[in-house]
Scaffold this active site. Sequence first.
Site, PDB file in Angstrom:
ATOM      1  N   ASP A  89       0.835  -1.201   0.000  1.00 52.58           N
ATOM      2  CA  ASP A  89       0.000   0.000   0.000  1.00 52.58           C
ATOM      3  C   ASP A  89       0.875   1.258   0.000  1.00 52.58           C
ATOM      4  O   ASP A  89       2.034   1.222   0.410  1.00 52.58           O
ATOM      5  CB  ASP A  89      -0.900   0.037   1.245  1.00 52.58           C
ATOM      6  CG  ASP A  89      -1.879  -1.128   1.269  1.00 52.58           C
ATOM      7  OD1 ASP A  89      -2.188  -1.658   0.192  1.00 52.58           O
ATOM      8  OD2 ASP A  89      -2.307  -1.490   2.371  1.00 52.58           O
TER       9      ASP A  89
HETATM   10  N1  URA Z   1      -1.280  -5.979   3.775  1.00 49.30           N
HETATM   11  C1  URA Z   1      -1.793  -4.737   3.773  1.00 49.30           C
HETATM   12  O1  URA Z   1      -2.858  -4.476   4.338  1.00 49.30           O
HETATM   13  N2  URA Z   1      -1.079  -3.756   3.168  1.00 49.30           N
HETATM   14  C2  URA Z   1       0.111  -3.962   2.563  1.00 49.30           C
HETATM   15  O2  URA Z   1       0.710  -3.029   2.046  1.00 49.30           O
HETATM   16  C3  URA Z   1       0.633  -5.267   2.584  1.00 49.30           C
HETATM   17  C4  URA Z   1      -0.075  -6.257   3.186  1.00 49.30           C
END
Ligand code: URA
Length: 241
Positions: free
Chosen positions: A109
């Site tokens: 993310d």
């Molecule tokens: N899980 C998430 O919620 N975000 C990420 O960036 C990676 C794994």
Amino acid sequence: MQIQQLLFSQGFGTRRVCAGLVQQGLVEVAGRLIDDPGLELDPEGLVFRVQGVDWLYQERAYLMLHKPAGFECSHKAGAWPSVYTLLPAPLRERGGSAAAGVQAVGRLDQDTTGLLLLSDDGRFIHKLTSPKHHVPKVYEITLRHALVQKQIDALLAGVVLDDDPKPVRAAACQASGPCALSLTLTEGKYHQVKRMIAAVGNRVEQLHRSRIGDLPLPADLAPGQWRWLTADQLQALAYRG
Ligand code: URA
């Protein structure tokens, strides 16, 4: 391999642009200026210099990046800049076509930091992202609320997310502070960590990926920096091509 073809394969532009780089005297091999775009060279282990920067010929690209917060893992970034802007142009353009260059091995993310692998080897990407291969990914999480044992138990037992009735479980889960947790997953569903933590009644404040397989994020790789994976590191990912 002809030097112009070699430069093309490594992402230095179209064949014409690569021939032009040679003709303009911008390419050196072993301290010698090359002036013939058709010069044949053995690419294996070849170090070449383009506009003063040294490159090692790599048939396939395998990289790690310390992803900083505030970058998106898509090529066409929206509200945030793309992680691909953190890489030199040849790595983004290897192979020459619009869909070329290295691709992120799964996504993090925008606000997640840590270890991100990138490659132009589709089999490598598939092996590391396919849930069938169970490659463990370790996340360090800062939580909004104090962690309770019941939450750890639930994460290990499995929680149901809104898009699938089948529970997802953490392969490992350990408290690392009153509001901190180390969580290991072997699959990579959309926002999986955040959704699992929400499902047990807590909330992710900060998320950092510290390890993929046996490969930890090196302590000396600063946020925003990238580096080639070594043969040993590829082996730590159990990848032999
Ligand atoms: N899980 C998430 O919620 N975000 C990420 O960036 C990676 C794994």
